[in-house]
Motif scaffolding. Structure first.
Motif, PDB file in Angstrom:
ATOM      1  N   ASP A 252      31.490  34.625  60.752  1.00  0.00           N
ATOM      2  CA  ASP A 252      30.259  33.852  60.563  1.00  0.00           C
ATOM      3  C   ASP A 252      30.262  33.142  59.216  1.00  0.00           C
ATOM      4  OD1 ASP A 252      29.494  34.829  63.000  1.00  0.00           O
ATOM      5  OD2 ASP A 252      28.020  36.250  62.217  1.00  0.00           O
ATOM      6  N   ASP A 253      30.687  33.854  58.167  1.00  0.00           N
ATOM      7  CA  ASP A 253      30.737  33.252  56.832  1.00  0.00           C
ATOM      8  C   ASP A 253      31.809  32.169  56.767  1.00  0.00           C
ATOM      9  OD1 ASP A 253      28.710  34.918  55.713  1.00  0.00           O
ATOM     10  OD2 ASP A 253      30.174  36.538  55.530  1.00  0.00           O
ATOM     11  N   ALA A 254      32.945  32.445  57.412  1.00  0.00           N
ATOM     12  CA  ALA A 254      34.023  31.448  57.423  1.00  0.00           C
ATOM     13  C   ALA A 254      33.610  30.193  58.185  1.00  0.00           C
ATOM     14  CB  ALA A 254      35.278  32.058  58.033  1.00  0.00           C
ATOM     15  N   GLY A 255      32.939  30.379  59.334  1.00  0.00           N
ATOM     16  CA  GLY A 255      32.545  29.233  60.141  1.00  0.00           C
ATOM     17  C   GLY A 255      31.604  28.306  59.416  1.00  0.00           C
ATOM     18  N   ARG A 256      30.672  28.868  58.657  1.00  0.00           N
ATOM     19  CA  ARG A 256      29.724  28.027  57.913  1.00  0.00           C
ATOM     20  C   ARG A 256      30.411  27.214  56.830  1.00  0.00           C
ATOM     21  NH1 ARG A 256      26.083  32.379  59.024  1.00  0.00           N
ATOM     22  NH2 ARG A 256      26.820  33.582  57.233  1.00  0.00           N
ATOM     23  N   ARG A 257      31.620  27.628  56.463  1.00  0.00           N
ATOM     24  CA  ARG A 257      32.342  26.953  55.386  1.00  0.00           C
ATOM     25  C   ARG A 257      33.545  26.176  55.902  1.00  0.00           C
ATOM     26  NH1 ARG A 257      29.736  31.318  53.789  1.00  0.00           N
ATOM     27  NH2 ARG A 257      28.868  31.431  51.664  1.00  0.00           N
ATOM     28  N   GLY A 258      33.717  26.097  57.214  1.00  0.00           N
ATOM     29  CA  GLY A 258      34.828  25.352  57.784  1.00  0.00           C
ATOM     30  C   GLY A 258      36.172  25.973  57.495  1.00  0.00           C
ATOM     31  N   ILE A 259      36.203  27.307  57.377  1.00  0.00           N
ATOM     32  CA  ILE A 259      37.428  28.027  57.041  1.00  0.00           C
ATOM     33  C   ILE A 259      38.003  28.662  58.297  1.00  0.00           C
ATOM     34  CG2 ILE A 259      38.372  29.988  55.757  1.00  0.00           C
ATOM     35  CD1 ILE A 259      36.191  29.440  53.635  1.00  0.00           C
ATOM     36  N   SER A 260      39.291  28.494  58.510  1.00  0.00           N
ATOM     37  CA  SER A 260      39.982  29.098  59.648  1.00  0.00           C
ATOM     38  C   SER A 260      40.959  30.156  59.154  1.00  0.00           C
ATOM     39  CB  SER A 260      40.746  28.035  60.443  1.00  0.00           C
ATOM     40  OG  SER A 260      39.859  27.048  60.941  1.00  0.00           O
ATOM     41  N   ASP A 261      41.345  31.018  60.072  1.00  0.00           N
ATOM     42  CA  ASP A 261      42.309  32.067  59.753  1.00  0.00           C
ATOM     43  C   ASP A 261      43.596  31.444  59.212  1.00  0.00           C
ATOM     44  OD1 ASP A 261      42.229  34.936  59.953  1.00  0.00           O
ATOM     45  OD2 ASP A 261      43.911  34.815  61.327  1.00  0.00           O
ATOM     46  N   GLY A 262      44.076  31.945  58.075  1.00  0.00           N
ATOM     47  CA  GLY A 262      45.311  31.449  57.485  1.00  0.00           C
ATOM     48  C   GLY A 262      45.138  30.324  56.489  1.00  0.00           C
ATOM     49  N   ASP A 263      43.926  29.790  56.352  1.00  0.00           N
ATOM     50  CA  ASP A 263      43.695  28.720  55.371  1.00  0.00           C
ATOM     51  C   ASP A 263      43.849  29.237  53.945  1.00  0.00           C
ATOM     52  OD1 ASP A 263      43.159  26.805  57.265  1.00  0.00           O
ATOM     53  OD2 ASP A 263      40.976  26.898  57.044  1.00  0.00           O
ATOM     54  N   VAL A 264      44.308  28.381  53.063  1.00  0.00           N
ATOM     55  CA  VAL A 264      44.220  28.657  51.635  1.00  0.00           C
ATOM     56  C   VAL A 264      42.805  28.321  51.185  1.00  0.00           C
ATOM     57  CG1 VAL A 264      45.036  28.040  49.327  1.00  0.00           C
ATOM     58  CG2 VAL A 264      46.666  28.240  51.226  1.00  0.00           C
ATOM     59  N   VAL A 265      42.166  29.269  50.520  1.00  0.00           N
ATOM     60  CA  VAL A 265      40.784  29.080  50.082  1.00  0.00           C
ATOM     61  C   VAL A 265      40.687  29.247  48.579  1.00  0.00           C
ATOM     62  CG1 VAL A 265      39.821  29.831  52.289  1.00  0.00           C
ATOM     63  CG2 VAL A 265      40.188  31.512  50.460  1.00  0.00           C
ATOM     64  N   ARG A 266      39.653  28.641  48.048  1.00  0.00           N
ATOM     65  CA  ARG A 266      39.346  28.774  46.616  1.00  0.00           C
ATOM     66  C   ARG A 266      38.114  29.662  46.487  1.00  0.00           C
ATOM     67  NH1 ARG A 266      35.814  25.502  43.356  1.00  0.00           N
ATOM     68  NH2 ARG A 266      36.225  25.770  41.119  1.00  0.00           N
ATOM     69  N   ILE A 267      38.265  30.752  45.765  1.00  0.00           N
ATOM     70  CA  ILE A 267      37.165  31.678  45.494  1.00  0.00           C
ATOM     71  C   ILE A 267      36.752  31.444  44.047  1.00  0.00           C
ATOM     72  CG2 ILE A 267      36.422  34.089  45.601  1.00  0.00           C
ATOM     73  CD1 ILE A 267      39.002  34.661  47.195  1.00  0.00           C
ATOM     74  N   PHE A 268      35.464  31.222  43.796  1.00  0.00           N
ATOM     75  CA  PHE A 268      35.092  30.810  42.445  1.00  0.00           C
ATOM     76  C   PHE A 268      33.691  31.287  42.088  1.00  0.00           C
ATOM     77  CE2 PHE A 268      33.687  27.518  45.338  1.00  0.00           C
ATOM     78  CZ  PHE A 268      32.449  27.104  44.843  1.00  0.00           C
ATOM     79  N   ASN A 269      33.469  31.356  40.790  1.00  0.00           N
ATOM     80  CA  ASN A 269      32.137  31.477  40.199  1.00  0.00           C
ATOM     81  C   ASN A 269      32.204  30.847  38.823  1.00  0.00           C
ATOM     82  OD1 ASN A 269      33.331  33.438  38.557  1.00  0.00           O
ATOM     83  ND2 ASN A 269      32.383  35.153  39.642  1.00  0.00           N
ATOM     84  N   ASP A 270      31.237  31.146  37.957  1.00  0.00           N
ATOM     85  CA  ASP A 270      31.213  30.478  36.657  1.00  0.00           C
ATOM     86  C   ASP A 270      32.141  31.122  35.638  1.00  0.00           C
ATOM     87  OD1 ASP A 270      29.683  32.756  36.574  1.00  0.00           O
ATOM     88  OD2 ASP A 270      27.883  31.796  35.782  1.00  0.00           O
ATOM     89  N   ARG A 271      32.921  32.126  36.014  1.00  0.00           N
ATOM     90  CA  ARG A 271      33.897  32.729  35.106  1.00  0.00           C
ATOM     91  C   ARG A 271      35.301  32.205  35.347  1.00  0.00           C
ATOM     92  NH1 ARG A 271      31.103  37.263  37.152  1.00  0.00           N
ATOM     93  NH2 ARG A 271      29.325  37.713  35.789  1.00  0.00           N
ATOM     94  N   GLY A 272      35.594  31.856  36.600  1.00  0.00           N
ATOM     95  CA  GLY A 272      36.935  31.412  36.931  1.00  0.00           C
ATOM     96  C   GLY A 272      37.071  31.211  38.417  1.00  0.00           C
TER      97      GLY A 272
END
Length: 765
Positions: free
Chosen positions: A659-679
């Protein structure tokens, strides 16, 4: 091919080199559940990141000691052992003469080897003590919060963390296991010093066979083996204390609490009950209140409390729950909840801490002291809580609170690290990089080009456990294992003892450090002294020669299954606890006297600063759980076959709910960027439904591979906050952090941490 015995933190084994020079590994024949992590060992001898020769950062070599923001960014120059040791001994003398021994920080928090003689921390601390002492660290990243708060509650940390109810007692007597944080099977394969016979997986299978009722309270279903048909309560991360308080409120409101036990064995319950009913703050900590925080229905909370009161109930809390802001609270609240049930000290009842966090928790092996190397006495009394290293380096002279005392950070000029990797276990790695720029000199002993080695000035190559002789045994281990040399040292690598002996000779403290013994002579001496001591107790131990030839010695089991809590229950006067009251302190007047608003004198719900107010949660709506990996021990042997096989798109895998992946257009095996205000970091997406929506899970241990503030390999500690659990413990809070995740567009940066940094064999640029 001859297989020779050895051991590791994740299990005993035999190994040898085949005709092609490849390492072959076989688990110990008595191990009923060998660890899959043994599959990482073959890479240890052939990893391209092995350090072949002493190396010095070019800037330090050319400009000399001093703070340097280029640390971690420059190339290295290989030098001879004589030059490296001459330069290091001169720098040690300079720092001691100009700033005193307090200016030397002996880090060496780590898991370099299961060997008890070639234990890097013991070796380095022994050397530095002989040199006049050093600023040390206290407690651990693993359970440092609990180690401080438990003595205030029950008078001891060790009896809770090491000597709780055994798994056979739990299997035979427990009717309801309430597992806060679960019992993650991936962790039970590991114990400091090694495990010859992994018993815990078998006991978990017996729980399933007996149909023991299990309540799994965790955002992750994988925190309990699938074969256990548990009822899963997918709690919102960091709200376990709220659930415990609501369970306690239900017991009190329904009259299901054991007043006799509370009156006879505890102190402070009445004040705690006032808190539960909101007598002073106006907030009733009932099931409806907790439901809004935890995401668990009020009806389920009430039902669970009633089942706990009518069954023999064992409450366990993993160490992960105390590696958060206000991490003292779930530990304290669980003990208060168990006290209200009145089953502490009964077989299969009460509470435990760390079941599923380490292989020795609940194990049935002997609690036996094995031979070890003495570190000597440190003349310097200065120390820091271990997780405050960046604060210390960045803020010398700053005052801070710790366990009711006010302390001052020393001015560290030389950091000496052996056998550890702070760039694995510390939080906010971009802040740590800035901190590592502050000392005059950073020295690291390492077999591999880890991030810590890459941020050092003087890098000294060490052997792995496969390349030297030793003996190993872990807590509750059944054997002392002879660790034979399996292979010759890589390149010019030396063991820590040889390196430090060479330094000691240059500094005039060789006799004090070595006592005139070689490494092999130390093994024979330590074993012989241990053998004589046991002979005085009527315990037969074979000669060293027989032990070495046989490959190990089965340790005698002199333990009973009687715990501190059974004795305390039988007679709380004769067996009073080491608390001020002699009883379980549901309210601690001592802690209350410290005046810490982030750790009051009783279990309390304190909202994490990380997501208080809602503003950060709006920007970073996912809770990232940075837990221990199942493919390696921390970051060790990340290049091994087992660890590499679990990578996604060559990077660490982050687990996301569809559900979280679908809302972000993320599919299994995609390279994703995980981020916040620290890095930020890159990872490979792995979609699964066995975690709570709104939660992502990225294990620690991917080797830090920075490109600016971005880790391209997937280390979550570029995201975590370098803040303490509280002023009481100053413990680590790296388990949870708020993040956002997006699909990475375009070609992701390449991974460079899988090959060594630039190394020159001449001093010319």
């Amino acid at each position: 091919m001859r297989l020779r015995p050895s051991t590791s933190h994740w299990g005993a084994f035999s190994a040898g080199l085949d005709e092609n020079g490849h390492l072959q590994v076989a688990a110990h024949p008595e191990d009923p559940a060998p660890s899959p992590l043994l599959g990482n060992l073959p890479s240890a001898l052939t990893d391209p990141n092995r350090i072949a020769a002493p190396a010095i950062r070019r800037g330090w070599l050319e400009r000399g000691p001093g703070p340097d923001p280029k640390r971690g960014h420059e190339d290295f120059v290989e030098v001879s052992w004589d030059e490296a040791l001459d330069l290091l001994s001169a720098e040690l003398r300079r720092v001691r003469a100009d700033h005193g021994n307090e200016a030397i920080y002996g880090g060496s928090y780590g898991w370099a080897s299961a060997g008890r003689f070639h234990h890097a921390q013991s070796q380095l601390h022994r050397f530095l003590n002989a040199f006049g002492g050093f600023t040390s660290s206290r407690n651990t990243y693993s359970n440092g919060t609990s180690s401080v708060v438990l003595p205030h509650i029950v008078g001891t940390a060790n009896d809770v963390l090491r000597n709780g109810s055994s798994w056979p007692t739990i299997v035979a007597n427990t009717e309801l296991l309430v597992a806060f944080g679960g019992v993650p099977e991936k962790n039970v394969f590991v114990t400091p010093g090694g495990v010859t016979r992994h018993h815990t997986p078998g006991f978990l299978a017996q729980l399933a066979d007996r149909d023991v009722e299990v309540a799994l309270i965790s955002p992750l279903r994988a925190d309990l083996p699938q074969r256990l048909a548990a009822r899963w309560y997918p709690i919102r991360p960091a709200t376990d204390t709220a659930l415990m308080l609501a369970l306690a409120h239900t017991l009190a409101a329904e009259g299901l609490h054991d007043r006799h036990f509370l009156d006879r064995y505890c102190t402070g319950y009445d004040a705690f009950e006032r808190y539960l009913f909101g007598a002073d703050d106006g907030t009733v900590k009932d099931a409806a209140w907790a439901s809004a925080l935890t995401g668990i229905s009020g009806a389920d909370i009430v039902d669970l409390a009633k089942r706990m009161a009518t069954h023999r109930t064992f409450i366990t809390v993993t160490w992960s729950l105390q590696r958060i802001e206000h991490g003292e609270q779930p530990v304290w609240a669980a003990i208060a909840l168990a006290a209200m049930l009145g089953q502490i000290g009964l077989p299969g009842g009460g509470f435990g801490h760390g079941y599923g966090s380490m292989g020795d928790s609940g194990d049935i092996g002997p609690n036996f002291q094995v031979p070890y190397l003495s570190q000597g006495i440190n003349p310097v009394k200065q120390f820091i809580p271990v997780a405050r290293i960046a604060d210390m380096l960045l803020n010398p002279g700053t005052r801070y609170q710790y366990d009711g005392t006010e302390r001052t950070y020393p001015d560290i000029r030389l950091v000496y690290w052996a056998g550890g990797n702070p760039f694995h276990h510390h939080q906010d790695l971009n802040r740590l990089r800035n901190a590592f720029a502050r000392p005059d000199t950073v020295v690291v002993h390492e077999p591999f080009w880890t991030a810590t080695a890459r941020h050092a000035d003087i890098v000294l190559p060490t052997t792995t456990a496969l390349e030297r002789e030793d003996f190993g045994s872990g807590r509750r281990d059944t054997h002392l294992v002879a660790m034979h040399r399996i292979a010759e040292p890589c390149g010019q690598a030396r063991d820590d003892y040889a390196i430090l002996a060479g330094l000691a000779a240059r500094l005039g403290i060789e006799e004090r450090f070595t006592e005139g013994r070689t490494a092999r002579e130390w093994l024979e001496h330590l074993y012989g002294t241990w053998r004589q001591r046991l002979a005085g107790k009527g315990i037969f131990v074979p000669s060293f020669e027989e032990f070495w030839e046989e490959g190990g010695f089965r340790l005698p089991n002199m333990e009973t299954d009687r715990t501190l809590w059974a004795d305390f229950r039988a007679d709380p006067i004769a067996n009073r606890l080491a608390t001020p009251s002699g009883r379980i302190e549901i309210v601690s007047e001592k802690v209350a006297s410290f005046g810490y608003d982030d750790c009051p004198g009783h279990p309390a719900w304190l909202e994490p600063v990380e997501w208080s107010g809602g503003e950060r949660a709006a920007r970073f709506p996912l809770v990232l759980i940075a837990n221990q990996p199942h493919t390696r021990l921390h970051g060790q042997l990340d290049g091994g076959a087992v660890s590499q096989a679990a990578k996604v798109a060559g990077r660490e895998a982050v687990r996301l709910h569809p559900d979280d992946a679908g809302r972000r257009g993320i599919s299994d095996g995609d390279v994703v960027r995980i981020f916040n205000d620290r890095g930020a970091c890159l990872a490979g997406a792995l979609l699964c439904t066995d975690l709570r929506p709104g939660v992502a899970q990225l294990p620690t241990g991917a080797w830090f591979d920075p490109a600016g503030s971005l880790c391209v390999h997937g280390n979550p500690n570029v995201l975590t906050a370098d803040v303490p659990s509280s002023r009481l413990s100053q413990g680590c809070t790296g388990q949870h952090v708020l993040v956002e995740i997006e699909r990475f567009a375009g070609e992701p940066p390449g991974i460079v941490v899988n090959r060594p940094p630039v190394i020159s064999r001449t001093r010319e640029v």
